[in-house]
Design a protein around this motif. Structure first.
Motif, PDB file in Angstrom:
ATOM      1  N   TYR A  83       0.809  -1.212   0.000  1.00 18.91           N
ATOM      2  CA  TYR A  83       0.000   0.000   0.000  1.00 18.91           C
ATOM      3  C   TYR A  83       0.844   1.265   0.000  1.00 18.91           C
ATOM      4  N   VAL A  84       1.970   1.261   0.712  1.00 18.53           N
ATOM      5  CA  VAL A  84       2.768   2.473   0.800  1.00 18.53           C
ATOM      6  C   VAL A  84       3.345   2.861  -0.556  1.00 18.53           C
ATOM      7  N   GLU A  85       3.686   1.885  -1.384  1.00 18.71           N
ATOM      8  CA  GLU A  85       4.208   2.212  -2.708  1.00 18.71           C
ATOM      9  C   GLU A  85       3.129   2.856  -3.574  1.00 18.71           C
ATOM     10  N   GLU A  86       1.903   2.338  -3.473  1.00 23.26           N
ATOM     11  CA  GLU A  86       0.812   2.943  -4.242  1.00 23.26           C
ATOM     12  C   GLU A  86       0.484   4.332  -3.717  1.00 23.26           C
ATOM     13  N   CYS A  87       0.588   4.503  -2.395  1.00 24.87           N
ATOM     14  CA  CYS A  87       0.329   5.823  -1.809  1.00 24.87           C
ATOM     15  C   CYS A  87       1.342   6.842  -2.292  1.00 24.87           C
ATOM     16  N   ARG A  88       2.606   6.435  -2.377  1.00 24.96           N
ATOM     17  CA  ARG A  88       3.642   7.356  -2.865  1.00 24.96           C
ATOM     18  C   ARG A  88       3.344   7.796  -4.295  1.00 24.96           C
ATOM     19  N   ARG A  89       2.850   6.875  -5.101  1.00 27.79           N
ATOM     20  CA  ARG A  89       2.504   7.243  -6.491  1.00 27.79           C
ATOM     21  C   ARG A  89       1.355   8.244  -6.508  1.00 27.79           C
ATOM     22  N   VAL A  90       0.388   8.053  -5.628  1.00 25.73           N
ATOM     23  CA  VAL A  90      -0.738   8.986  -5.553  1.00 25.73           C
ATOM     24  C   VAL A  90      -0.260  10.384  -5.165  1.00 25.73           C
ATOM     25  N   LEU A  91       0.612  10.460  -4.174  1.00 26.35           N
ATOM     26  CA  LEU A  91       1.112  11.758  -3.726  1.00 26.35           C
ATOM     27  C   LEU A  91       1.960  12.422  -4.804  1.00 26.35           C
ATOM     28  N   GLU A  92       2.753  11.628  -5.525  1.00 24.11           N
ATOM     29  CA  GLU A  92       3.549  12.176  -6.623  1.00 24.11           C
ATOM     30  C   GLU A  92       2.642  12.743  -7.708  1.00 24.11           C
ATOM     31  N   GLN A  93       1.548  12.047  -8.008  1.00 26.18           N
ATOM     32  CA  GLN A  93       0.619  12.526  -9.028  1.00 26.18           C
ATOM     33  C   GLN A  93      -0.069  13.818  -8.581  1.00 26.18           C
ATOM     34  N   MET A  94      -0.391  13.895  -7.284  1.00 25.74           N
ATOM     35  CA  MET A  94      -0.997  15.120  -6.772  1.00 25.74           C
ATOM     36  C   MET A  94      -0.016  16.283  -6.840  1.00 25.74           C
TER      37      MET A  94
END
Length: 295
Positions: free
Chosen positions: A65-76
């Protein structure tokens, strides 16, 4: 609770290693951090962190989950940046890391004139000799002296970091003027406490490169303190020319051993690779390069 905020807090907890450190970075309470994590786990129906009184670790679900969360924050962040790029003039906060002496003498004055030109920019200037991580610590730009290690960063040459050996006229009148590095054995030398066998300055030009004396009469962890001691006649000083330019020009310090000065070290501007860097970053890089040419 805000799902995106919960994700941001979860990633911060993982990066910091504890609720307490994450709370300090986020400027909220550790209790509030815990509430966000518990709420996130409840919504997902899965435990993300295994916590004990002494340590915490990611569960299998947490690691994914943390890897997917990092991608979300990068996209934001990319989405926010796309709006900032639409602005004609540089704006926003620019975080800069620079070595203490070079940063105070060169970067700080350049920041001052830059802010006069671009009032919508705010600058956080961290002066420290430690090597920061631009990505992990959120810096936009770093100025570094010497060998580069970050191959994933863009590096632009800025200038050469030149050293000078000098002393007050009163000191030279009392102890004489050294002619070669071997003469340093009979002189009172001043030295910075961070210099050691790994990063010491060496004086070329003789049969073998001689290190700056390792048994100084005065060792100090501050460049300004060493300069003031040299002005008071305490001894010979080896220091960046940029820090001493006024005293040398006015004759309050006198150069010696010019034929044996340490090899200058390259100074670079480092920043993260970006196909469309923000105006605040590109404008400051151009400004800093112009200001250095005036020195």
């Amino acid at each position: 609770m805000d799902k995106l905020r919960s994700i941001e807090i979860f990633v911060t907890v993982v990066e910091c290693g504890s609720f307490t450190d994450a709370a300090a970075r986020l400027e909220i309470s550790a209790v509030m951090v815990g509430k966000y994590i518990h709420q996130l786990e409840a919504e997902l129906g899965a435990r993300l962190l295994d916590r004990t009184t002494r340590r915490q670790s990611l569960t299998d679900a947490g690691r994914v989950y943390v890897e997917e969360c990092r991608r979300v924050l990068e996209q934001m962040a990319a989405a926010d940046s796309s709006i900032e790029r639409l602005r004609a003039a540089p704006s926003g906060t620019l975080r800069i890391s620079a070595p203490s002496t070079l940063g105070a003498c060169v970067v700080a004055p350049a920041v001052a004139t830059f802010l006069q030109q671009y009032p919508e920019v705010r600058v956080e200037l961290d002066l420290s000799n430690r090597l920061v991580s631009l990505i992990e610590e959120g810096f936009d730009l770093a100025v570094r002296i010497g060998e580069l290690r970050d191959s994933d960063l863009v590096a632009k040459p800025l200038c050469l970091y030149r050293m000078v050996i000098c002393a007050a006229p009163e000191y030279l009148a009392r102890y004489g003027t050294p002619q070669t590095p071997t003469d340093l054995a009979a002189h009172r030398c001043l030295s910075h406490m961070v210099w050691n066998a790994r990063n010491e300055w060496r004086l070329p030009g003789s049969e073998a490169q001689s290190p700056w004396r390792r048994d100084p009469v005065l060792a100090c962890n501050d460049g300004l303190g060493l300069k003031m001691a040299a002005l008071a006649g305490a001894g010979l000083l080896l220091q960046p020319e940029i820090l001493l330019r006024d005293e040398l020009r006015e004759g309050r310090l006198v150069r010696v051993l010019d034929a044996f000065l340490p090899t200058p070290r390259a100074v670079h501007i480092l920043y993260r690779q970006d196909l469309r860097p923000l105006p605040k970053l590109t404008s400051f890089i151009d400004h800093l390069q112009r200001e250095v040419t005036k020195i």
